[in-house]
Each structure stands twice: as C-alpha cells, then as structure tokens.
Scaffold this motif. Sequence first.
Motif, PDB file in Angstrom:
ATOM      1  N   TYR A  62       0.821  -1.210   0.000  1.00  0.00           N
ATOM      2  CA  TYR A  62       0.000   0.000   0.000  1.00  0.00           C
ATOM      3  C   TYR A  62       0.848   1.249   0.000  1.00  0.00           C
ATOM      4  O   TYR A  62       0.552   2.226  -0.670  1.00  0.00           O
ATOM      5  N   ILE A  63       1.894   1.181   0.825  1.00  0.00           N
ATOM      6  CA  ILE A  63       2.713   2.378   0.955  1.00  0.00           C
ATOM      7  C   ILE A  63       3.367   2.684  -0.389  1.00  0.00           C
ATOM      8  O   ILE A  63       3.422   3.834  -0.812  1.00  0.00           O
ATOM      9  N   ASP A  64       3.793   1.621  -1.085  1.00  0.00           N
ATOM     10  CA  ASP A  64       4.393   1.848  -2.399  1.00  0.00           C
ATOM     11  C   ASP A  64       3.402   2.486  -3.365  1.00  0.00           C
ATOM     12  O   ASP A  64       3.696   3.501  -3.986  1.00  0.00           O
ATOM     13  N   THR A  65       2.184   1.875  -3.463  1.00  0.00           N
ATOM     14  CA  THR A  65       1.235   2.456  -4.414  1.00  0.00           C
ATOM     15  C   THR A  65       0.808   3.843  -3.967  1.00  0.00           C
ATOM     16  O   THR A  65       0.652   4.746  -4.779  1.00  0.00           O
ATOM     17  N   GLN A  66       0.656   4.001  -2.653  1.00  0.00           N
ATOM     18  CA  GLN A  66       0.239   5.313  -2.188  1.00  0.00           C
ATOM     19  C   GLN A  66       1.319   6.346  -2.466  1.00  0.00           C
ATOM     20  O   GLN A  66       1.027   7.465  -2.848  1.00  0.00           O
ATOM     21  N   GLN A  67       2.549   5.900  -2.293  1.00  0.00           N
ATOM     22  CA  GLN A  67       3.634   6.845  -2.534  1.00  0.00           C
ATOM     23  C   GLN A  67       3.649   7.292  -3.981  1.00  0.00           C
ATOM     24  O   GLN A  67       3.807   8.469  -4.273  1.00  0.00           O
ATOM     25  N   SER A  68       3.423   6.332  -4.893  1.00  0.00           N
ATOM     26  CA  SER A  68       3.463   6.761  -6.285  1.00  0.00           C
ATOM     27  C   SER A  68       2.253   7.630  -6.603  1.00  0.00           C
ATOM     28  O   SER A  68       2.360   8.593  -7.357  1.00  0.00           O
ATOM     29  N   ALA A  69       1.106   7.303  -5.994  1.00  0.00           N
ATOM     30  CA  ALA A  69      -0.064   8.156  -6.208  1.00  0.00           C
ATOM     31  C   ALA A  69       0.195   9.546  -5.642  1.00  0.00           C
ATOM     32  O   ALA A  69      -0.074  10.568  -6.275  1.00  0.00           O
ATOM     33  N   ASN A  70       0.753   9.575  -4.428  1.00  0.00           N
ATOM     34  CA  ASN A  70       1.037  10.863  -3.808  1.00  0.00           C
ATOM     35  C   ASN A  70       2.050  11.653  -4.616  1.00  0.00           C
ATOM     36  O   ASN A  70       1.942  12.872  -4.743  1.00  0.00           O
ATOM     37  N   GLU A  71       3.015  10.919  -5.162  1.00  0.00           N
ATOM     38  CA  GLU A  71       4.019  11.625  -5.947  1.00  0.00           C
ATOM     39  C   GLU A  71       3.379  12.325  -7.139  1.00  0.00           C
ATOM     40  O   GLU A  71       3.708  13.440  -7.477  1.00  0.00           O
ATOM     41  N   ARG A  72       2.420  11.594  -7.765  1.00  0.00           N
ATOM     42  CA  ARG A  72       1.755  12.180  -8.924  1.00  0.00           C
ATOM     43  C   ARG A  72       0.963  13.413  -8.490  1.00  0.00           C
ATOM     44  O   ARG A  72       1.040  14.466  -9.099  1.00  0.00           O
ATOM     45  N   LEU A  73       0.208  13.251  -7.399  1.00  0.00           N
ATOM     46  CA  LEU A  73      -0.661  14.340  -6.959  1.00  0.00           C
ATOM     47  C   LEU A  73       0.131  15.507  -6.393  1.00  0.00           C
ATOM     48  O   LEU A  73      -0.238  16.655  -6.543  1.00  0.00           O
ATOM     49  N   TYR A  74       1.175  15.165  -5.684  1.00  0.00           N
ATOM     50  CA  TYR A  74       1.856  16.211  -4.924  1.00  0.00           C
ATOM     51  C   TYR A  74       3.247  16.478  -5.479  1.00  0.00           C
ATOM     52  O   TYR A  74       4.115  16.946  -4.774  1.00  0.00           O
ATOM     53  N   LYS A  75       3.445  16.139  -6.752  1.00  0.00           N
ATOM     54  CA  LYS A  75       4.812  16.155  -7.238  1.00  0.00           C
ATOM     55  C   LYS A  75       5.423  17.555  -7.267  1.00  0.00           C
ATOM     56  O   LYS A  75       6.623  17.706  -7.231  1.00  0.00           O
ATOM     57  N   HIS A  76       4.574  18.572  -7.322  1.00  0.00           N
ATOM     58  CA  HIS A  76       5.123  19.932  -7.341  1.00  0.00           C
ATOM     59  C   HIS A  76       5.234  20.543  -5.946  1.00  0.00           C
ATOM     60  O   HIS A  76       5.638  21.683  -5.800  1.00  0.00           O
TER      61      HIS A  76
END
Lengths: 625, 467
Positions: A551-565
């Motif tokens: 979960y943490i991995d998928t969440q991290q990639s999702a968060n990265e996309r959403l919060y990448k800036h």
Amino acid sequence: MSFDESFDVIVIGAGHAGCEAASAAARMGAETAIITLNLDLIGQMSCNPAVGGVAKGHLVREIDALGGIIGRVTDRTGIQFRLLNRSRGPAVQAPRAQADRALYRTEMRHTLEATPNLHLRQGLVIELIVEDGLILGVELQDTRRLRAKAVVLATGTFLNGLVHTGRRTYTAGRAGEPAAIDLAEGLKQLGFPVGRLKTGTPPRLDGRTIDWNAFEPQPADERPVPFSFSTESIEQPQIMCYVGHTTEVVHQTIRNNIHESPLYSGQISSIGPRYCPSIEDKVIKFPDKPRHQLFLEPEGHDTHEVYLNGFSTSMPAELQQELVRQIPGLDEARVIRPGYAIEYDFVDPRELSPQLETTRIKGLFLAGQINGTTGYEEAACQGLIAGINSALYVQKREPFSLLRQDSYIGVLIDDLITHGVDEPYRMFTSRSEHRLSLRYDTADSRLSPLGHTLGLLGDTAWERFNQRRQRLALLRATMDAMRVKRGDNLHTHLYQTLGCDLDNSPSLSNLVQRHDVPLSTIHHGLPPTLRTAVSLADVESVAADIIYSGYIDTQQSANERLYKHDGLLIPTNFNFTSLSSLSHEMIHRLERAHPQTFGQARRTPGMTPAALATLLVRLKSPQAA
Amino acid sequence: MPCQAGSPSISAVPASNTIVALSTPPGRSGIGVIRLSGARALDFTCSLLQDNHFSPQPNSVSLRTIYDPANGEILDRALITYFKSPRSFTGEDMVELSCHGSPILLLHIVDALLHLGARAADPGEFTLRSLSSGKINLAQAESLRDLIDAQTHAAVRQAARQLGGELSVQLQPIKDSLLKIIVPLESSLEFVEDDLPPVIAERINKQLSDLVQCVEELAQTFRAGRLLKEGLRITLAGRPNVGKSSLFNALLAKDRAIVTEIPGTTRDSLSELLNLQGIPVLITDTAGVRASSDKIESIGIERTKRAIADADLVVVVLDSSIPLTSEDQDVFVEVGASRHLFVFNKSDILSHTYQDGSLFGSQAPVIKVSAKTGAGLNDLRDALLQPFMRDFSFDGGFLITNARHFDLLQRTATSLRASNELFQQRASEELVLAHLYNALNYLGGITGETTSEEVLSHIFSTFCIGK
Ligand SMILES: Cc1cc2nc3c(=O)[nH]c(=O)nc-3n(C[C@H](O)[C@H](O)[C@H](O)COP(=O)(O)OP(=O)(O)OC[C@H]3O[C@@H](n4cnc5c(N)ncnc54)[C@H](O)[C@@H]3O)c2cc1C
Ligand SMILES: Nc1nc2c(ncn2[C@@H]2O[C@H](COP(=O)(O)OP(=O)(O)OP(=O)(O)O)[C@@H](O)[C@H]2O)c(=O)[nH]1
Ligand SMILES: [Mg+2]
C-alpha cells in the motif's frame, strides 16, 4: 535597560508546551528559564487527565522518539493504559493512558528540576521587551526583568481568559488561576493578529457519592503498551474506569434550561472544538440520540475526585448538580468542582515559520494552545519544536523542522502555518495523506536519528534505538527466509487451527499476509534464540511493515503524482499580486498564508485548481526566481 | 464609456497586463480573429481605429477601419466586438477584431498592438485567465478546447454542456456518495471511544457496488463521447469496379471521386468528412483490391489495407449485377476481424441477393443499394451508425469526451472495486480507506480536491462525536 537575570532562552508557561520547550532547550545546552504563574501547578492538566488516543498517541510517540519528555512522565504516572484500535491495523492503533493528575504534576516538576541548565521561576509575565523587532526579555508583575536571546511563549488558555458558568463570568486563565491580561494586550500592541476561541470542561464528582454498581466497568489493558520507547514496564497500579449514559430526562432538563447556557444565550460567540462538544451541544444538535455516553474516570490514587468525561458544560452550577443527579447511578452524587467554559485569545498561527518563530519579532517563538490548537499532545509537540529551535537560534545553528510525510508533528505545524485555524485544532490521523507510513511503532525509526543529531537523545536511548533497529532487521530477514514445511511443528499446528493445508512451504512473512494467522503463533514458531530475543510487539511491527508495504508503495506513487510539485519553493519575496490573472480573493488568501512551497499553497483553504494552475505556471516559468 | 487613451489612471496599469493573440489557426482561412484581454484592451483598440472617442456598446458588433498607428495607413476593415469586464470570457475587458486580412496582414495588426504596449499571450493564457477569474473551472477549460475543435452540431452541443460545468455537476452526487461511505469507516477508527452506530457491512457493500456501477456508466459514455468528438472512421473497400467511388460520391452528395467503367480507376485513398445524424464521420474511398503488377496500383492497394485497419467500420462493397468472385473473397480476408458490413451495389441492375449473415460465414448485415439511383442509401446511412448505437445514448444524455476525464473515472472505479474487495475480506478499515481516498483524489482531479477538513466536517455533522 537593566535586567535582574539573564538567560539564553526564556519559556513563559509551564503547561505541556512550556515543559517540553524548556526541557529541550536546556538539554541542548541553552541556559534556560521557565517562568510560570504557580510552580506547584507545573504540567497541570486543565481538563481530562488523559494522554494519547488515536493520533494524539502518535504525537506522544513522536515526541518521545525525538527525545521529549511527555511520554516518559505519562508512563510513570499513568493509572489506566489502553491500546486503542487493537483489533485494527497497526497504523491506527495508539496508546491512551489516564494519568494521576497530582502525580503527573509532581513528576513533571521533578523532571524539570533534574534538568541541568534549567531554572524555574515563579511569576506573571506582563510584558515582552522588544526592540527593533528583536526580543530582549520579559518583565514580571513583581517588577523583575529577565533578559533572554530567545523567548518561547506558551501561555495556553491564559491570554484574556474569561470563564463562564451560567450567567456569571470572570477573568481567569483556568478556574482558580488569574488570566494574563497585560501580556495579551501587549501582543495586540505588537501587531499580532489575535482571535478568540472557546473550550470547556465537565464537573468533577465526589467518588464516595457515586453508585459504582450502576456503571459498566472498563478495565485497563492487561498488557499495557507504554508511550516511551525507553519504558520497560508500567509500574503504577492500574485502576478501573466506568461507562454510563445520560437519559431523556437529562436531555429534557437541558432543553428546558437551554437559555441558561452561555453557549445558547448568546453570551459566548467564540468557536469551540466540534469534537469536544458540551452536553448542551450534543443534546441540541443531535436531538434524535436517546442517550449520550459518559465515562467516570478517577483522578488519581489518593483522591476521591472523579472526572465526568462526556459531560462538559457551562450551565449554572446548581443546574449542573441537578443534571448530574438525573443520571442513573449519580442520584446521590455531589459536584466538587463545577464544569465551565473558557474563552481566550489565540494568535493567528499563519504568523509563524515552520520553526514556530514569529515573522514579526525575531527570537520570539509561540507554542501550544496560544497557536489555536487544543490538547496536551498538540501543545507538547509544538513546545518541543519551539524549544529545539530557540536553542538552535541562540546557538546560531541551522533551524529544524519536520516534514508532513515524516511525522504527524510535521502535519500539525504545516496545517497551522498554512491554514490557520477556525476552531481549536486537534490532530486526527486522517489529516495525514501518509497515514499508513506514520505508525506509532515506527516513530523511532522516523525520528530518533534526528533527535540524536540534535543532542536530545541520550546515549542509553540511542543505544536502545539501535538495538531495536537491528533486532527488527534480523527478525524481518528470518521471517522472509524461514519456510514452514510439511512435518514442521508449526505446519502441523497451523493445519490443525486453520483447517487448511499450506502449500508451497510459505515463509513466515507470507503467513503474516493472511488475515487468519495469529502473530503469537508466528512468534512461537521463531527459532528459539530469536524467540527469546524479540517480543511479540517486535513481531507485530515487522508484520505491519509487511502488510502495509504494498500500500505504501502504491500510495507513494499516487502521492508523488498528486503532490509532485509540492516541493517547489516560492521565493520569500514573491509578489502574489504579480499573478495578474488571479482574483483578488485568491491573492488575499495566498498573501495571508504566505506559503513557502507550492505544497503549502495547494493546501491553503479555498484555493481553486485554476488559481493553483496559474501559480504553478508562474513558479515553473523561468522568470519566477 | 469614452476611451481614455493616455489617461494616467489607465497607463499606471502595467502594460504586460493586457494580452493579445491571433485566435484563429494561422493561414487556414481569409478571416482571422484577434483577441485582446486586459484593462487596456479598449484603449489599444482606440489607437488602432485612430478614434479616441470610440465607445462601443458591450457585446455589440461594429464595422470599423483599422489603421497602422505607425504611419496612418489603412490596414483592414474589421468587425469589432467589445466585452466589458466582468462579463467576458476572461472576466477582464476584452475586444475581438474579426479581420479579412491575409495571414501576413493579421500578423501586422498583432504587431501594431504589441507596439502599443500589449503583450503576446502565452499559450493558453486566455483560458488560464478565465480559469483564475473563476469564469470557468478546470473541466470547463478542457472542454473549451473541444469546442474549438468540434466538427458537427452534436459535438458542439456536447462541448457546450461541459462548458456549463455539467461534468462537475454530474460528479457531485458521486463524490457525495463516496463521502457517505468514508464517513462511518473513518469515524469508527478515529473515534474509537465514542459510541457510534455500528458499521453495517451489507450497506457499505451495496453502496460501494452502486457507486462502482455509477462511475463505470459515466466512464462508458467516453466511447460515444469520443466518437462525437473525434468522429467515426468508415472505409469503403472492395475489388475494382464494384462502385466504391460512386457510393462515396453518393453519400457525400457531390462529385468528389473520379468514376469510370475502367477497373482500377481509384489509385489512392481519399477521405472526406460527412455528417451522419450529427456524428462526424470520416469516410474513405480506397483503391480496389486485386493482384496487380502495376507499381502505383500496388502502393494504392497497400494504403487500402491500412485504411481497413484504421477503420471503426469497413463497408465491403460488392457488385450485385454479377456473381461473387474469388477477388471478393480476397477482400473479405483482408477485412479480417475488423467490424464490417456488406453492401450490394448496383441494385438497379440486380440479380444476385444474399440474406443477412450468410456471406463468407460472417454475421454482418447485408444492404442493397444503388449508387446510381440512390435507392437504399438511407438504409445504408442507418446501418453505418447501427453498430455504434449502443455507445450512444441518443436521448442526448451526458457524455465524457475528454481522455483525461475518462482515465480518472476509470481509476476511480478501479480504486472503488479494490476497496470493496478488501472490505469483503474484512480487512482493517485503514486499508479500505486508503483505496477510497485514492478514488476521492481521482475525482478531485476533475472537480478540484476534497480536503481532509471537508471529510472531518462531514463526520462531525453526521455523528455526535466527542467526550
Ligand atoms: C477549561 C478547559 C477545558 C479544556 N478542554 C479540553 C478538551 O476538552 N480537550 C482537549 O484536548 N483539551 C482541552 N483543554 C486544553 C488543554 O488543557 C490545553 O490544550 C493544553 O493544556 C495546552 O497546553 P499549553 O501548554 O499550551 O497551555 P496550558 O496547559 O494552558 O499552560 C499554560 C501555562 O502558562 C502559564 N502562564 C500563562 N500566562 C502566563 C504569564 N503571563 N506568565 C507566566 N506564566 C503564564 C500558566 O501558568 C500555565 O502553566 C482544555 C483546557 C481548559 C482550560
Ligand atoms: N448501374 C449501375 N452502375 C454503377 C453503380 N455504381 C457504379 N456503377 C458503375 O460502375 C463502374 C465503376 O464504378 P466506380 O465507382 O468507379 O467503381 P470503383 O469500385 O470505385 O472502382 P475502382 O476505383 O476501379 O476500384 C462505373 O462505370 C459506374 O458508373 C450502380 O449503382 N448502378
Ligand atoms: Mg474508385
């Protein structure tokens, strides 16, 4: 200007924020004074004598991992420990403990007195001495002037405090203690934007007048989980708490007398915490609820006083007595101290840097309820951050701050300084977009190395941390490698208990991912030397790592996309009005929040995606810098 | 309002605030629209007209002469429309100049405006301004691009709908239902000690499956939406001389392709846009397929094969005046698995007929037409759309046309399904919630973010929380 004494850091207020701040600053080597109204009330719990709970317990763990003191003091004085959400996943489990109020004060005072470089002073601060935007010291009511390079203001609910019981109002910082009026006015004169909030507390009862049999006992955990990573075991004898309920009769009396409540008579207009509503609020706002839950919590080993949790009220005292008697089991109960509501000033935390230093006055830090939060844990963690930074400031070292993704403390401070507060701010796990990785049992791996670098974590604690880290690593490696094969004892046991055959010789780590294998079984199945070296809690930690990792991995990639800036820096002198196409409202919001990163701007309330797109376009364009 | 060229209050505004751009594709037609937006839009227009008293009614059109401010030469006669702030697309003062000029002349006018102090708009800056003045939201901004590209009336209507914020409106109930699921789950783990009503598993289950269905249905409209936006590709294929080009011309109602009695007349694929019941259709006539040693013809046949592969629907054209040949069979092999239907052309000379679903073992329908007399053409038009009817809700319902929206909705559905699966396995709430929050974030990618504060507010208004 002459001074009676001179310090590096002065902390004003010995509440939960002040104690952490003073302890941290002193232990980091700053000559520190803590000034408070009454030295006998150091670490006084103004309301419920309980520490922790979901999210709040996480904060305590994080404070402890950084080298703060609230966890240790609670462990030594806690008389009812319970791990909440035990049946749920480890990310949302958290310890809660009820403390012996008097013992807690004594223990906290003792802890401060035992701290080198720390000086206790009693007095009422009436003025901050400021020159050219720089803090110089403080002046006390008793005419003493104390000099300091940095000041941490942690005055809680005392600024212009006004207590309400029925129609009677009087100034007080807490019932029985004077309010800080001059200091509050001084802050306004210095130009701080000040708002007003409200909170309340329930009546305390005489335990000898309660029919305990009418209530359902709520025992402490058999295996208490301490707050501090350094606590081996809980020594205090554990007590029983009791659960009861209000009835329609009580509700009707409240409705009949609602005009007597300052909350409904218009006497109080400030906003209180929605998650700690008064009993008046509960009855009026949820008229369909036939009963409301109450907890009877003994305040300590050596007192009859009992805290009536869930019954916060500011009704007139005699009406409180009447209402209490209408509660089944409290027919004979007598009120020792009536409940009350208190209104107080807070400073808009958007004034603050991530270090909790004010932008207005150099060397002045604010921590605790003064920043619009509520709760001991919320106060304590701010105290720690302000204390650390006041010492770093005096020592001219790099400032220290925490990130949202690393800690709830980071979430709290970031929320405060970007959003400000409309109501008293309390921590919830849902406030973090990284909930699954901010577990209470990983606070040490997230934060202890930082605490060690700061010099807050002693050698013993540091060694303990490293041992735990190694132990868990070994455990993880073993659980990954060790396979359960047909013929093994463990295999037979699982076959018997689960009733299904385990194919492909699963590793212990594989087994953990099934929902049906108890962790005690895994613990039991470990090789004997490892089994004695690790505790069940260690197994639980490693199991949690395994369960959440996907979960943490998928969440991290999702968060990265959403919060990448989010990390994109906004230059300090950035002119928001230069975003010509932004509406005035958006510009106003941004200017108030003065975000330092795009992430902070994104979280500024009321920002439209369009406004953010515009800001982003500008920040990403070459002429931004 | 009289023009205030040179008045100090206006020139105090930074020049870069007023932007200009040519807003029609360069070089496509003789008409070009130049747009100005910002406080000095009207001011600059006055200078172009050499008329300081020019004060048009907002939203009305006036025909005026445009001069070069540098030398006073006449540049063009243009239609000028003034939109007064805040009632304009960007929310600022705007002027649109519709000019007849050649591309070169249009650039000359834009240049003149730049000289006057306007600034060239960054790509998308008009839309961005419109976004930030709150005139439109992100979803609307995206469909705006679609409106400009819209090819037929139905597509225009669809684009206009999204511009009205209908997508956000459509998504609101979805977001609300999602919050209704999140609230009890989140409360149960955040407020352990409160006495909350128990979470009813069946209810959550049902709510989740309903929600998945709802999101999927909306996402499904994307196929139809995309067809509306991008149009259908239909390819006419067949052996030489069956009458493909004749049919092509008949459907277009114009003499577009060359028709002769010589087999192998069409050498190269030829496409034209056709409006079928409001749906844009790109129809392609192709070179007849046969074994050929002619170099040019062979290349043409290769292109036919590509056009067959690219098509949403292949129309296999056959000649009903003579029996089927092995070449017809070869064409069908080429069509392979592509969606297709059969047309028997030259029905005016008719002799051989076939039943639906009886040709080459294919289930596809068979239509009789005459390109010459026009008989059966209406049947053909209906049959062309028939395979896509399922994708359309011809009641004019709401359709997703934007690939990004489609993508986000699909991800939403996937997350919701994952959370439901976990929920059914009785996994701990924080895991179920992790997926639900992902879904919320994906929806937020279309409508704007839902903050944790909003979630908490829902909790506090739903339950009596707190001791
Ligand atoms: C009536 C009441 C009800 C509450 N209810 C709740 C609740 O329901 N839930 C919850 O989470 N929290 C509640 N709280 C809040 C909780 O008590 C505080 O959040 C927490 O104590 C704040 O810690 P602090 O360190 O910021 O301030 P405090 O604990 O208030 O400490 C302030 C300290 O500053 C000192 N001080 C103040 N002014 C001066 C001065 N001028 N000079 C010298 N010393 C000064 C005081 O003596 C005191 O030691 C309640 C508080 C009160 C008073
Ligand atoms: N009687 C009759 N003749 C037709 C009809 N359709 C086409 N023809 C004739 O058939 C011949 C071939 O027509 P085209 O349209 O050029 O055929 P094509 O399939 O495009 O042929 P290629 O381009 O060579 O592959 C011409 O002489 C047309 O006049 C029809 O419906 N009825
Ligand atoms: Mg042809």
